[in-house]
Design a protein around this motif. Structure first.
Motif, short mmCIF file in Angstrom:
data_model
loop_
_atom_site.label_atom_id
_atom_site.label_comp_id
_atom_site.label_asym_id
_atom_site.label_seq_id
_atom_site.Cartn_x
_atom_site.Cartn_y
_atom_site.Cartn_z
N ALA A 149 0.82 -1.21 0.00
CA ALA A 149 0.00 0.00 0.00
C ALA A 149 0.85 1.26 0.00
N SER A 150 1.99 1.22 0.71
CA SER A 150 2.82 2.43 0.79
C SER A 150 3.34 2.82 -0.59
N ARG A 151 3.55 1.82 -1.44
CA ARG A 151 4.08 2.10 -2.78
C ARG A 151 3.02 2.78 -3.64
N ILE A 152 1.76 2.40 -3.39
CA ILE A 152 0.68 3.01 -4.16
C ILE A 152 0.54 4.48 -3.77
N LYS A 153 0.74 4.74 -2.47
CA LYS A 153 0.66 6.14 -2.04
C LYS A 153 1.83 6.94 -2.60
N ALA A 154 2.99 6.29 -2.71
CA ALA A 154 4.14 6.97 -3.32
C ALA A 154 3.83 7.29 -4.78
N ALA A 155 3.10 6.38 -5.46
CA ALA A 155 2.76 6.62 -6.86
C ALA A 155 1.77 7.78 -6.99
N ILE A 156 0.84 7.88 -6.02
CA ILE A 156 -0.11 9.01 -6.05
C ILE A 156 0.67 10.31 -5.86
N ALA A 157 1.60 10.30 -4.89
CA ALA A 157 2.39 11.50 -4.64
C ALA A 157 3.23 11.86 -5.86
N ALA A 158 3.68 10.84 -6.60
CA ALA A 158 4.54 11.09 -7.76
C ALA A 158 3.80 11.83 -8.87
N ASP A 181 -11.77 13.71 -4.27
CA ASP A 181 -11.16 14.81 -3.53
C ASP A 181 -9.64 14.67 -3.47
N LEU A 182 -9.16 13.42 -3.38
CA LEU A 182 -7.72 13.18 -3.37
C LEU A 182 -7.09 13.65 -4.68
N PHE A 183 -7.70 13.24 -5.80
CA PHE A 183 -7.12 13.61 -7.09
C PHE A 183 -7.20 15.12 -7.32
N ALA A 184 -8.29 15.73 -6.85
CA ALA A 184 -8.41 17.19 -6.99
C ALA A 184 -7.27 17.88 -6.25
N TRP A 185 -6.96 17.38 -5.07
CA TRP A 185 -5.86 17.96 -4.28
C TRP A 185 -4.51 17.72 -4.96
N ILE A 186 -4.29 16.49 -5.39
CA ILE A 186 -3.02 16.13 -6.02
C ILE A 186 -2.81 16.94 -7.30
N GLY A 190 -8.04 21.34 -5.99
CA GLY A 190 -8.87 21.43 -4.80
C GLY A 190 -8.03 21.46 -3.54
N ALA A 191 -8.70 21.64 -2.41
CA ALA A 191 -8.00 21.75 -1.13
C ALA A 191 -7.60 20.37 -0.62
N ARG A 192 -6.70 20.35 0.34
CA ARG A 192 -6.33 19.11 1.00
C ARG A 192 -7.58 18.54 1.67
#
Lengths: 536, 318
Positions: A149-158, A181-186, A190-192
């Protein structure tokens, strides 16, 4: 479905965190909402769609394919979903493969009576690879593709220039699929996402493993808090708005598997601690093995026998938030005071503080303290700084928490199997399997005792092993080959536990390689019995 | 066997008829070899000019008489020069398919159905689970991977006869016009394909390239060569494999390939079964692979299907 299938297929054969992150990042960039959000839910295991059983699928394919050919195929392939995905007869259809969003929308709303007829139409519209993914989805199989799961979050952050994986981690558990909402922020639209009052995971602060010498030379004037390092699994216990979650080291939610640890306290708190499992038998209670813990973690929900015989408990050593107030910026000394007060008021079990003046004696006496695997020394004047947060000055990995593991067992073992790294140079190995000597009437033979990473050996030693393996291969199984006895390795491991599941009867905890023993013939490596005698 | 010759014999014989140039079919040392001009050229490149006593070229459409047996060749679509062997004697027509495929391949003449009484078929992928992908779709995956990992060298494992040239030609058809690097094992046969007028675009030898030149490029190498020194010097090589076996997940994972492509030079199950029916044969001998399922299929179609390995034993008492 097509793009997700391509991603899933590729991830299942792609080694290496960076490459997996690239694949996931590109998929998320190229895929619209809400499709990518549902994909994320499947990859992280946050959503499972299950509408039917494998037996139903089997009956469906039996209607469409010859029974004898199905049996021969199943015998060859081994997996029902895969066999059906390949064997399903192509049918002319003007439909296209369903999107993940369609499936998620349709399934819960469809009348039960309609459900059996639906999959056939979808399967007709799919190509084999998509059919496989669809069949796994329909039967509740995992689509995590072996990606943590941590790798997927790293991919979102990337996907973003400015947001770190830790920041994604910290909002993740406040979100639900399809994560608009996550994608809007990334994507800075959109806001955090708001995490107030929600049980979210906070990235862990990690220590660095050090030697006795580093411990002796630690900053002498600093305020050091000394604790035991406990066996078990690092977890974060989070309560927000009265809802309790237990998160693993990787940010996975373990709460459903540990109901005995999810009763809420009168206050909302976030605790850092070690999850331990006890072993209750007719004669008393002792600390469970690593295997006992693993079995509980691996199950989605605990059985009543597990709750009775393998109960879990929590050893707490830090507090990160109380009643919504973030304490991570406070020095550890202050957090510790808050923790002790909480422990007194609510009956928590804190890891005791030890005397910093006698760390050497404490370290020598570790064998006598059940459940410990070393000491940890923590700077009392430092905030809780997770790796890569970059938010708090002075909080970098390595300086603040020093882990001093217990002296290891050392023994010699024989190399049984080598697994090569795909595409690497000839001396690049991925994994070794070790064996111990047993005596039977036919003379000495070998029993596998565990796997170990080849790191720790020198390039020359690896080249020697590579040359030996080439000349002395017994059998190949894909990238794995078994080799003749001949290479003896010096091994260190934290401890040795009994294991009913393994042929050897033991399990090596955190084994690592020290060197090749040129001087020991394989028949004189350690015997299985001598290792069984070391079981703690 | 009437005619006193052998098809694709494993041991040295006086008279051999060869279906195609792969090493398990075409061996050196026969007295007289009858085969297509392309296969003869391939054998000379692989084994040397004197690899057979004499070569007799036969083009598809032409026939020879051989001790009372009429022999003809029909394109098999497997690799350059590959042919099915048609035998006519005593009012019977027997066709030995050799290895064949019916999917399109810019480097090989298309397969033609040869109607016959007895069809001797290969069965490499003789199970219904083997359904190959369209090669364009698989090549598109490779092209996409070059975009996703623009600095990694894509090392494609491929046999030096047939698979290598087909992959190159398919890449060219998909618009890939960068130089493709070849392991030495592939260079002579690619040259031979080009001599036969098949356009493979710019090809370079991998041994002359610095590892930095290879970054983001495609290297074709035999499956055994990925552990050699040049491969170890590559920056983050990305191993690719193209084979019908990649259809099965476990096999793909065991291959260690990061990009397994389902591209085969053999017929898949739908094509194997379709071809059996197309030939109109009433008797089918199944060889070279998984016989059981195809023999069973023949039975369900009212045809006499037999695994070829069993025939010798049955006939021994006679």
């Amino acid at each position: 479905m097509k793009a997700f299938t391509a991603l899933f297929d590729r991830l299942s054969v792609t080694p290496g965190a960076d490459n997996q992150i690239t694949l996931i990042r590109d998929y998320l960039r190229q895929t619209p909402d809400p499709e990518r959000g549902y994909a994320l839910a499947l990859l992280t295991g946050s959503t499972a769609l299950r509408m039917t059983r494998p037996a139903v699928i089997r009956a469906m394919v039996e209607e469409r394919a010859d029974g004898a050919l199905l049996a021969m195929s199943l015998d060859y392939v081994g997996d029902l979903a895969e066999t059906v995905s390949l064997l399903w007869p192509a049918a002319k259809t003007n439909r296209s493969a369903p999107s993940l969003s369609e499936l998620v929308d349709l399934l819960p709303q469809s009348p039960k009576a309609d459900i059996p007829a639906m999959p056939a139409g979808w399967l007709d519209a799919c190509k084999p690879a998509e059919r496989y993914v669809l069949l796994r989805l329909l039967t509740g199989g995992s689509l995590r593709a072996g990606v943590p799961a941590s790798r997927i979050k790293a991919a979102i952050a990337a996907m973003s220039e400015s947001i770190t994986a830790d920041e994604v981690e910290e909002v993740w558990h406040a979100l639900t699929p399809p994560y608009d909402d996550l994608f809007a922020w990334i994507e800075a639209r959109g806001a955090r996402p708001d995490t107030d009052g929600k049980p979210v995971f906070r990235p862990f602060m990690h220590g660095t493993e050090v030697s006795a010498e580093t411990v002796e030379n630690r900053a002498p004037d600093a305020d050091w808090l000394v604790e035991f390092l406990w066996n078990g699994a690092r977890v974060q216990w989070v309560q927000a708005g009265g809802v309790v979650r237990l998160f693993s080291r990787d940010g996975d939610d373990l709460s459903p598997a540990f109901p005995e640890l999810t009763s809420p306290l009168p206050v909302d708190v976030v605790l850092d601690g070690q999850l331990m499992v006890d072993r209750r038998t007719g004669t008393g209670t002792e600390l469970g093995t690593a295997e006992d813990l693993e079995r509980r973690v691996q199950r989605k929900t605990a059985t009543s026998a597990q709750l009775r015989d393998r109960p879990a408990r929590l050893k707490v050593f830090d507090v990160l938030a109380v009643e919504g107030e973030d304490l991570r910026g406070l020095p550890l000394r202050d957090r510790r005071m808050r923790l002790e007060r909480l422990a007194r008021e609510h009956g928590l079990d804190p890891s005791p503080l030890l005397d910093p003046a006698s760390v050497v004696e404490l370290h020598q006496g570790l064998a006598a303290v059940a459940g410990t695997k070393g000491l940890i020394l923590k700077r009392g004047d430092r905030p809780y700084g997770a790796r890569g947060r970059g938010l708090r000055a002075g909080a970098n990995r390595g300086d603040d928490w020093l882990k001093w593991p217990r002296a290891a067992h050392r023994f010699s073992a024989v190399l049984l199997y080598v697994q090569r790294t795909a595409g690497g140079p000839s001396a690049a190995f991925h994994e070794f399997t070790l064996g111990a000597v047993t005596e039977d009437t036919e003379g000495p033979s070998l029993v596998p005792i565990g796997k170990v990473s080849p790191t720790g050996l020198t390039a020359e030693e690896l080249a020697q092993i590579s040359a030996f393996a080439k000349e002395n291969t017994r059998e190949r199984f894909g990238p794995v080959r078994s080799i003749e006895a001949g290479i003896v390795l010096e091994v260190a491991c934290e401890r040795i536990e009994g294991s009913a599941r393994r042929k050897s009867g033991l399990r090596l905890i955190t084994p690592r390689l020290l060197c090749v023993r040129q001087d020991v013939p394989w028949q004189h490596a350690h015997t299985l019995q001598s290792l069984l005698n070391l079981i703690a | 066997m009437p005619g006193d010759f052998y098809i694709d014999p494993h041991r040295k014989v006086d008279r051999a008829v060869i279906t195609h140039g792969h090493a398990d079919h075409a061996r050196a040392g026969h007295g007289h070899v009858l085969t297509s001009p392309e296969t003869a050229a391939i054998m000379r490149v692989r084994y040397g000019k004197n690899c057979a006593g004499t070569f007799q070229n036969l083009s598809p459409g032409a026939w020879v008489d051989h001790f009372g047996v009429r022999v003809g060749l029909v394109p098999a679509g497997h690799v350059l020069g590959s042919c099915q062997i048609v035998l006519e004697f005593g009012g019977w027509r027997v066709v030995a398919s050799g290895d064949y495929k019916r999917a399109s391949d810019p480097t090989s003449t298309d397969f033609e159905v040869a109607p016959c009484d007895v069809f001797i078929t290969e069965a490499t992928f003789g199970l219904p689970v083997f359904v190959h992908e369209r090669s364009e779709d698989e090549i598109a995956k490779l092209m996409a991977s070059l975009q996703t990992f623009p600095t990694r060298t894509h090392v494609m494992a491929a046999y030096s006869l047939g698979k290598a040239q087909r992959l190159i030609a398919e890449l060219r058809a998909a618009g890939y016009d960068a130089p493709i690097y070849l392991h030495t094992a592939h260079q002579r046969l690619c040259q031979l394909y080009q001599d036969f007028g098949i356009d493979l675009g710019p090809l370079l030898g991998v041994e002359k390239a610095a590892s930095t030149d290879l970054s983001g490029h495609i290297v074709l190498a035999p499956p055994s060569a990925s552990r050699e020194g040049w491969a170890g010097a590559l920056n983050e090589p990305l191993n690719c494999a193209a084979s019908g076996w990649m259809r099965i997940r476990k096999r793909a994972q065991q291959s260690g390939a990061e990009l397994p492509l389902v591209i085969s030079d053999h017929a898949d199950w739908p094509d194997l079964t379709r071809t059996i029916l197309d030939t109109g044969a009433e008797e089918v001998w199944v060889t070279h692979g998984r016989e059981d399922a195809l023999v069973y299929f023949c039975q369900t179609q009212g045809l006499r299907g037999r695994a070829l390995a069993l025939i010798g034993r049955e006939e021994e008492p006679e």
